[in-house]
Design an enzyme around this catalytic site. Structure first.
Site, short mmCIF file in Angstrom:
data_model
loop_
_atom_site.label_atom_id
_atom_site.label_comp_id
_atom_site.label_asym_id
_atom_site.label_seq_id
_atom_site.Cartn_x
_atom_site.Cartn_y
_atom_site.Cartn_z
N HIS A 42 0.86 -1.19 0.00
CA HIS A 42 0.00 0.00 0.00
C HIS A 42 0.89 1.23 0.00
CE1 HIS A 42 -4.22 -1.48 1.11
NE2 HIS A 42 -3.51 -2.54 0.74
N GLU A 44 0.96 4.21 1.32
CA GLU A 44 1.37 4.86 2.56
C GLU A 44 2.55 4.12 3.19
OE1 GLU A 44 -3.19 5.35 2.47
OE2 GLU A 44 -1.65 4.01 1.69
N CYS A 100 -6.74 3.25 4.05
CA CYS A 100 -7.67 2.14 4.21
C CYS A 100 -7.85 1.81 5.69
CB CYS A 100 -7.17 0.91 3.45
SG CYS A 100 -5.71 0.11 4.16
N CYS A 165 -3.87 0.71 6.84
CA CYS A 165 -3.04 1.93 6.80
C CYS A 165 -3.48 2.93 7.87
CB CYS A 165 -3.10 2.57 5.41
SG CYS A 165 -2.21 1.62 4.15
#
Length: 348
Positions: A42, A44, A100, A165
């Site tokens: 992801h 981030e 998320c 995240c």
């Protein structure tokens, strides 16, 4: 996702130091016991790992025998063999969509018509820790499982658990972006601000980030309850099919690196990414040998990755304190990956 650093609060003088894209995690069958894969791609998370490479490069300036190179670093010497950020250096994170997990699911400006029909379910799990879906998108609440996954269970088909995240950003707000390894050298490095491209209202995201700090209790002088400034841009984004690759770049890199999110390795060659545990531990090892900090007694011993992390005692103490506070507030148990993935050696 783009972390930026600037030496004043005017963003016109900010400099992009790391960037990344990505929305998926590794397939459990590709876990590595040598730290040679990126588990979570992801944006981030990989941008933060790209930022770690920038922090290493700034610390490596102090390995030079030329004092003028030391002045180029964002760090200054602090106490014995340690470093801290210069007073006028701040880190800013830009994310194109809400992170998320709970921060996205319960944002009243980012939920679809379908999700509106499940409002009662969202209220039940509001604020709770959530985990990403292996090889897919979206998150689910942490279930009543143990805090540690098993290696044989994952290899036999048990779903690999990766924290959302939103959860990881709240963790960085307590422990810092630098992680356990760099805590041997630097004081915690915190985000000054977070900008979310698709967020029209920062209220809920701010509340969920702050809520998880409420019952944390007193922290050591080195750490704090960081509350970054939040802002949104209200940009309209067209949903599309998620890519199976993650791209990363750090200031100083000649080119982008493209990672296959399913395998956690470089897409072009299948070799380990420059963001993997082994690569970052190699950078740490080089600093450790030349820093004069010998937490293991001898600089010539073989170091295991997990031992080097656990030796950052203040960091580990605060981490366990925060994990307990999450459980005590009923927000869930932080699930860790199999310990075998961190039990690899480097020769010093």
């Amino acid at each position: 996702m783009i972390p930026e650093a600037n030496k004043c609060l005017d963003l016109r003088h900010a400099q992009v130091v790391a960037l990344s894209t990505g929305t998926k995690c590794i397939n459990g069958e590709y876990l590595s016991d040598q730290g040679q894969v990126v588990n979570d791609c992801h944006a981030e998370v990989t941008a933060r790992r790209a930022l770690l490479r920038f922090l290493y490069s700034q610390l490596e300036l102090f390995l030079s025998k030329r004092p003028e190179e030391w002045e180029e670093s964002i760090f200054v010497r602090h106490k014995e063999c340690g470093y801290r950020l210069r007073d006028n250096v701040h880190f800013h994170m830009y994310i194109s969509t809400s992170p998320c997990g709970d921060g996205r699911l319960n944002s009243p400006y980012e939920i679809s018509t379908d999700l509106h029909s499940s409002r009662h379910l969202m209220r039940k799990h509001r604020g709770h820790l959530r985990t990403k879906i292996e090889s897919g998108e979206g998150t689910v609440p942490v279930r009543g499982r143990g805090p540690v996954q098993t290696w044989d269970g994952v290899l036999q088909g048990e779903q690999l658990i990766t924290m959302s995240c939103t959860d990881k950003i709240t963790r960085w707000n307590i422990l810092g972006l630098q992680g356990a390894l760099l805590s041997h050298f630097v004081e915690p490095v915190y985000l000054h601000s977070v900008t979310v491209g698709s967020l029209r209202h920062t209220g809920y995201l701010g509340r969920v980030l702050n809520q998880r700090q409420e019952r944390l209790g007193p922290l050591p002088a080195t750490h704090k309850r960081n509350q970054p400034l939040l802002s949104g841009l209200s940009t309209d984004q067209q949903p599309g099919k998620a890519s199976c690759v993650s791209v990363n770049w750090t200031l100083g890199d000649a080119q982008l690196e493209v990672v296959n999110t399913a395998t956690g390795r470089r897409r072009d060659s299948g070799t380990p990414s420059r963001l993997c545990k082994h690569a970052l531990f190699t950078r740490w090892n080089r600093l450790y040998r030349k820093s004069g900090i010998h937490v293991f007694g001898s600089a010539d011993c073989q170091l295991m990755y997990c031992d080097a992390k656990m030796a950052a005692r203040p960091y580990q103490t605060v981490k366990q304190q925060w994990f307990r506070s999450l459980q005590e507030t009923g927000l869930g148990t932080w699930v860790r990956k199999p310990p075998e993935q961190e039990q690899f050696l480097l020769s010093v």
